[in-house]
Design a protein around this motif. Structure first.
Motif, PDB file in Angstrom:
ATOM      1  N   ALA A   1       0.835  -1.207   0.000  1.00 16.33           N
ATOM      2  CA  ALA A   1       0.000   0.000   0.000  1.00 16.33           C
ATOM      3  C   ALA A   1       0.866   1.252   0.000  1.00 16.33           C
ATOM      4  O   ALA A   1       0.587   2.219  -0.727  1.00 16.33           O
ATOM      5  N   MET A   2       1.935   1.243   0.797  1.00 14.04           N
ATOM      6  CA  MET A   2       2.822   2.409   0.861  1.00 14.04           C
ATOM      7  C   MET A   2       3.548   2.637  -0.466  1.00 14.04           C
ATOM      8  O   MET A   2       3.711   3.779  -0.900  1.00 14.04           O
ATOM      9  N   ASP A   3       3.990   1.560  -1.111  1.00 18.59           N
ATOM     10  CA  ASP A   3       4.672   1.686  -2.391  1.00 18.59           C
ATOM     11  C   ASP A   3       3.740   2.305  -3.423  1.00 18.59           C
ATOM     12  O   ASP A   3       4.124   3.240  -4.138  1.00 18.59           O
ATOM     13  N   ALA A   4       2.514   1.796  -3.506  1.00 21.47           N
ATOM     14  CA  ALA A   4       1.553   2.342  -4.469  1.00 21.47           C
ATOM     15  C   ALA A   4       1.223   3.794  -4.140  1.00 21.47           C
ATOM     16  O   ALA A   4       1.116   4.634  -5.042  1.00 21.47           O
ATOM     17  N   ALA A   5       1.080   4.115  -2.853  1.00 29.18           N
ATOM     18  CA  ALA A   5       0.783   5.492  -2.447  1.00 29.18           C
ATOM     19  C   ALA A   5       1.921   6.430  -2.819  1.00 29.18           C
ATOM     20  O   ALA A   5       1.685   7.567  -3.248  1.00 29.18           O
TER      21      ALA A   5
END
Length: 193
Positions: A128-132
């Motif tokens: 989720a953090m990578d995509a964000a």
């Protein structure tokens, strides 16, 4: 992870053609191909988790949410394979997942807890953090895909933490000791074993 094969299949939701600069093209193809393979493998991972939870008498809500997460991962894999197809103009889909002749289902709750911490609490949170982090520079279908991944992977991380809470409640000291070993604190920072 399954190999990528040059075959047209329903594993690819092909959006309209995507333009990328020559410098970004190969990086984008490599990134989305890896995302597609990881998301495809996550479908099986959530299936295994659902079986492990059932084996250990988990509440229906956790099992339902694991199956819903697997369905999300199918969608993620489809649009990731579709993005690769749009970037390259070539059909692609996952080949068979190399599982061998059997799939191991954890016998001990501590083993389930370790997988939930590594793959769910940490892995889904990092996804989720990578995509964000990539979202602000994205446009069009790429931005839509990343926004969906952020929302879904955040929800999957929430499922992992809820599952871990249940595992700690029913698994007692063996589960707590395994989780404590995995999530060691060093200088106020949680670090994986």
């Amino acid at each position: 992870l399954a190999p990528v094969t040059p075959v047209q299949s329903d594993w690819s939701e092909t959006p309209s053609p995507i333009a990328a600069s020559p410098q970004a093209h190969s990086v984008a193809v490599a990134y989305w191909r890896e995302v597609a393979r990881m998301e495809h493998a996550s479908v099986a991972s959530f299936g295994r988790v659902a079986l492990e939870l059932m084996r250990h008498g988990a509440p229906a809500d956790l099992i339902r949410r694991a199956h819903e997460a697997a369905l999300d991962e199918i969608h993620h894999a489809q649009f990731a394979f579709g993005i690769v197809e749009s970037l390259t103009g070539e059909a692609n889909s996952p080949g068979p997942l190399p599982l061998g002749s059997s799939v191991a289902i954890a016998e001990r709750l501590a083993d389930v807890a370790e997988a939930v911490v590594r793959e769910g609490c940490i892995g889904e949170t990092l996804a989720a953090m990578d995509a964000a982090a990539r979202l602000p520079g994205a446009k069009g279908v790429i931005a839509d895909a990343l926004a969906t991944i952020v929302d879904d992977e955040s929800r999957h991380a929430g499922l992992a933490w809820a599952t871990l809470k249940w595992l700690l409640a029913v698994g007692g000291e063996p589960v707590r000791a395994r989780v404590d070993r995995l999530l060691m604190m060093r200088d106020g920072v949680v670090q994986l074993e």
